[in-house]
Design a protein around this motif. Structure first.
Motif, PDB file in Angstrom:
ATOM      1  N   MET A 317       6.063 -12.553  13.991  1.00 35.11           N
ATOM      2  CA  MET A 317       5.642 -12.694  15.402  1.00 35.11           C
ATOM      3  C   MET A 317       4.358 -11.885  15.636  1.00 35.11           C
ATOM      4  O   MET A 317       3.424 -12.349  16.298  1.00 35.11           O
ATOM      5  N   ALA A 318       4.289 -10.684  15.047  1.00 39.12           N
ATOM      6  CA  ALA A 318       3.090  -9.837  15.190  1.00 39.12           C
ATOM      7  C   ALA A 318       1.884 -10.534  14.545  1.00 39.12           C
ATOM      8  O   ALA A 318       0.770 -10.505  15.086  1.00 39.12           O
ATOM      9  N   ALA A 319       2.126 -11.201  13.404  1.00 41.15           N
ATOM     10  CA  ALA A 319       1.036 -11.921  12.717  1.00 41.15           C
ATOM     11  C   ALA A 319       0.531 -13.075  13.577  1.00 41.15           C
ATOM     12  O   ALA A 319      -0.682 -13.330  13.669  1.00 41.15           O
ATOM     13  N   LEU A 320       1.468 -13.758  14.251  1.00 42.66           N
ATOM     14  CA  LEU A 320       1.084 -14.868  15.139  1.00 42.66           C
ATOM     15  C   LEU A 320       0.192 -14.340  16.277  1.00 42.66           C
ATOM     16  O   LEU A 320      -0.838 -14.941  16.604  1.00 42.66           O
ATOM     17  N   ILE A 321       0.585 -13.203  16.853  1.00 42.66           N
ATOM     18  CA  ILE A 321      -0.199 -12.624  17.962  1.00 42.66           C
ATOM     19  C   ILE A 321      -1.596 -12.234  17.469  1.00 42.66           C
ATOM     20  O   ILE A 321      -2.601 -12.470  18.147  1.00 42.66           O
ATOM     21  N   GLN A 322      -1.644 -11.648  16.271  1.00 44.56           N
ATOM     22  CA  GLN A 322      -2.936 -11.246  15.696  1.00 44.56           C
ATOM     23  C   GLN A 322      -3.836 -12.477  15.514  1.00 44.56           C
ATOM     24  O   GLN A 322      -5.035 -12.428  15.770  1.00 44.56           O
ATOM     25  N   LYS A 323      -3.201 -13.600  15.114  1.00 47.16           N
ATOM     26  CA  LYS A 323      -3.962 -14.838  14.899  1.00 47.16           C
ATOM     27  C   LYS A 323      -4.460 -15.396  16.247  1.00 47.16           C
ATOM     28  O   LYS A 323      -5.591 -15.869  16.370  1.00 47.16           O
ATOM     29  N   LEU A 324      -3.583 -15.313  17.289  1.00 44.95           N
ATOM     30  CA  LEU A 324      -3.941 -15.861  18.610  1.00 44.95           C
ATOM     31  C   LEU A 324      -5.048 -15.037  19.271  1.00 44.95           C
ATOM     32  O   LEU A 324      -5.929 -15.570  19.941  1.00 44.95           O
ATOM     33  N   VAL A 325      -4.967 -13.680  19.099  1.00 47.43           N
ATOM     34  CA  VAL A 325      -5.968 -12.795  19.731  1.00 47.43           C
ATOM     35  C   VAL A 325      -6.540 -11.893  18.633  1.00 47.43           C
ATOM     36  O   VAL A 325      -6.116 -10.737  18.472  1.00 47.43           O
ATOM     37  N   PRO A 326      -7.514 -12.395  17.855  1.00 46.82           N
ATOM     38  CA  PRO A 326      -8.023 -11.631  16.697  1.00 46.82           C
ATOM     39  C   PRO A 326      -8.570 -10.251  17.056  1.00 46.82           C
ATOM     40  O   PRO A 326      -8.481  -9.320  16.261  1.00 46.82           O
ATOM     41  N   LYS A 327      -9.129 -10.098  18.285  1.00 51.72           N
ATOM     42  CA  LYS A 327      -9.756  -8.799  18.599  1.00 51.72           C
ATOM     43  C   LYS A 327      -8.723  -7.710  18.935  1.00 51.72           C
ATOM     44  O   LYS A 327      -9.063  -6.534  19.040  1.00 51.72           O
TER      45      LYS A 327
END
Length: 631
Positions: A317-327
């Motif tokens: 889930m954390a990886a998905l969030i990182q992908k959605l909001v790269p900054k």
């Protein structure tokens, strides 16, 4: 009103007797079994609960008496340093905070040990109140123990206390998984020598190797989260020590009333100045909603909590969030991590070195990060109402608008309970709702927490409203206030007391109004309710005024223990119950004073009605009032 019992038996209740009908409220998901009309199961259930409540009232009164006879330490009035410390508070106190502070100081200055419960909505400044009490204790050369249920919350309190007391020579130590064995040993040795002023910790504080040099105040945060054995140890520790317990679980008003005098209680209901209500959004899980919510929060310089209560999938889930909001700088925290790792993650977030904290419910209690103003809860349908409420309280702690996104599966797959829970949360998003949201699941849980686990079953057995009513009676009886016999007066006055459907078209609203009117007991309540009806639905028709007068008269008759009032033409016949507390002297005085009033040897009073603009019920009430007041 038609009530249905088991085997399809029916009972009709006259609408003016709606006070005899109570709503069955219990813990989420429990459904009452229908009883047979005329059967003994309901009476047996009530008898069992009554016995348990009598024992509970005994126990409570015993504790109360023990506390009142114990001698504690009487703290001195405030010293100049105390004023200096309080003046350094960066906000102005709310009126409720000020009252709670005054109550606590008064308790501390008395020689009987304090036992005060401080209830306050999430983020309403309970910690500040506790810090002032702690400062007062330290100023009197006493030690303070602060007990919190989770390591993260202990760490938060430790940081807050240290920040607030930095300008004063006060030594504060922390006892939790975040400390190495060597650090803990050193802190405990200093504590025993009296070199530590304030010790903050989890239940580790309750271990036998923790020896205080001179403990003066014990602060317990969220007491209901400690187990039975911890509570027993707490009792031992706090025998002659002042105790302040804090909780954000609302304690129901009705329960508070029935426990008045058994436990001192302060309630903080006013929100801090400039605090805005939390905007609550319930939406199906969607990547675009998550992306927008996080981006908008980061754009205004804030931080985001993302609650995902499954450890096995939390990293994906954390990886998905990182992908959605790269900054975004994303960190992960959960209870199965090593304490050092968890501490690092929490510190990063607290010190603003991370933007998004993806975590399990370890953030549920007390975390105070003013810059975190958006929380996203994944699979919100799997949480209880009080959990969701506590989670939502992690944001909205500054003067910025806060947002709570409750992510749920598509509507069709939600259970009825989950749907109700989310609707309640959406509806109660205004400030201070914590003390009203409780009508569903929260206050029931609070009641059980306050009174002990075994009372949960009793609340389920007879419903919450009847339970608190019976508890109130049991406590009154034990206090020697005598239990009033339950008398119901029957009134036959030939008045029109129906609520016209054209005035209140909704049937459920009419029923609720009948019930509210049936429960009024004095002139003030009558006027308040009449004003409310006028505001909402326009001027009440004569029948509603009749009903209000009828309810007031019925309440007076039940207090005077009158069993019946019958109108016969221009006369009214009033029969008193054999146990009535009205003295014969008052009755004789009434007969002499009121023209056309007779009293026969059996104690039956007859009143002649005069023609007047008053309603019959009001005219009778005016004649009877002197019997209650003695004037």
């Amino acid at each position: 009103m038609r009530l249905q019992y088991a085997d399809d038996a029916r009972l009709y209740v006259p609408l003016e007797r709606m006070d005899l009908v109570q709503n069955y409220r219990s813990l989420e998901g429990s459904k009452p079994a229908l009883d047979r009309l005329g059967g003994t199961a309901w009476v047996a259930r009530k008898t069992r609960v009554r016995k348990s409540l009598t024992d509970l009232a005994d126990k409570l009164l015993e504790l109360y008496a023990e506390r009142k006879t114990a001698t504690g330490f009487g703290f001195a009035p405030d010293v100049p340093w105390q004023h200096e410390f309080e003046d350094a508070f960066e906000f102005s106190e709310t009126p409720d905070q000020a009252t709670a502070i005054a109550d606590i100081k008064r308790d501390m200055e008395a020689t009987t040990p304090m036992d005060r419960l401080l209830c306050g909505d999430v983020g309403y400044g309970k910690t500040e109140v506790a810090m002032r009490a702690a400062f007062k204790a330290v100023a009197n050369s006493k030690q303070v123990a602060v007990l919190a249920p989770t390591t993260v919350l202990v760490f938060q309190h430790y940081e807050t206390f240290r920040r607030r007391m930095a300008a004063f020579p006060i030594r504060i130590e922390m006892l939790s998984r975040f400390r190495s064995t060597r650090e803990q040993k050193e802190a405990l040795a200093a504590l025993e020598e009296g070199k530590v002023d304030i010790l903050i910790g989890t239940h580790r504080l309750l271990s036998r190797d923790v020896v205080f040099h001179d403990l003066g105040l014990l602060v317990v945060d969220e007491e209901q989260r400690f187990g039975v054995t911890h509570k027993e140890r707490l009792k031992e520790m706090s025998r002659n020590v002042d105790v302040l317990t804090m909780t954000a679980t609302p304690i129901p008003r009705t329960l508070n009333m029935s426990l008045v005098g058994l436990r001192d209680m302060s309630v903080i209901e006013t929100p801090p100045k400039d605090r805005l209500a939390i905007q609550t959004v319930v939406a199906p899980f969607s990547e675009s909603v998550i992306r927008r919510a996080i981006t908008e929060e980061l754009d205004r310089g804030g931080q985001v909590f993302f609650v995902h209560n499954r450890v096995e999938s939390i990293y994906s889930m954390a990886a998905l969030i990182q992908k959605l909001v790269p900054k975004a700088k994303v960190v992960v925290g959960h209870g199965q991590m090593g304490e050092r790792d968890l501490e690092k993650v929490m510190l990063k977030f607290v010190r603003d070195e991370a933007d998004v904290l993806v975590s399990t419910t370890i953030v549920e209690n007390g975390l105070d990060i003013p810059r975190a103003n958006t929380i996203i809860v994944n699979r919100a349908d799997r949480f209880g109402l009080s959990e969701l409420y506590q989670l939502r309280g992690r944001v909205g702690r500054s003067n910025q608008r806060a947002y709570a996104y409750l992510m749920v599966p598509p509507e069709a797959s939600l259970t009825a309970i989950a749907r109700r829970r989310l609707a309640a949360l959406r509806e109660f998003s205004e400030l201070g709702a914590g003390f009203r949201i409780a009508a569903l699941d929260l206050e029931l849980r609070g009641a059980g927490n306050l009174l002990g686990r075994e009372q949960h079953g009793h609340i389920t057995a007879i419903g919450f409203d009847l339970y608190t009513q019976m508890l109130e009676r049991a406590v009154a009886a034990k206090k020697g206030e005598g239990e009033q016999p339950e008398l119901r007066a029957t009134l036959n006055l030939g008045m029109d007391i129906r609520i016209p459907p054209e005035y209140l078209p909704s049937e459920s609203l009419r029923l609720r109004t009948y019930k509210r009117i049936a429960e009024i007991s004095n002139e003030n309540e009558r006027e308040t309710l009449r004003r409310e009806l006028q505001d909402r639905f326009g001027p009440p028709p004569p029948a509603i005024d009749n009903l209000l007068d009828y309810a007031l008269l019925k309440s007076l008759c039940e207090r005077l223990q009158i069993s019946s009032v019958d109108r016969r033409g221009n006369e009214v016949v009033i029969k008193f119950h054999p146990t009535t507390s009205v003295s014969p002297e008052r009755l004789v005085r009434l007969v002499r004073k009121e023209r056309g009033t007779k009293l026969d040897p059996r104690g039956v009073l007859t009143i002649a009605l005069e023609r007047s603009n008053r309603s019959i019920a009001e005219a009778i009430r005016n004649v009877l009032i002197p019997l209650e007041t003695g004037s």
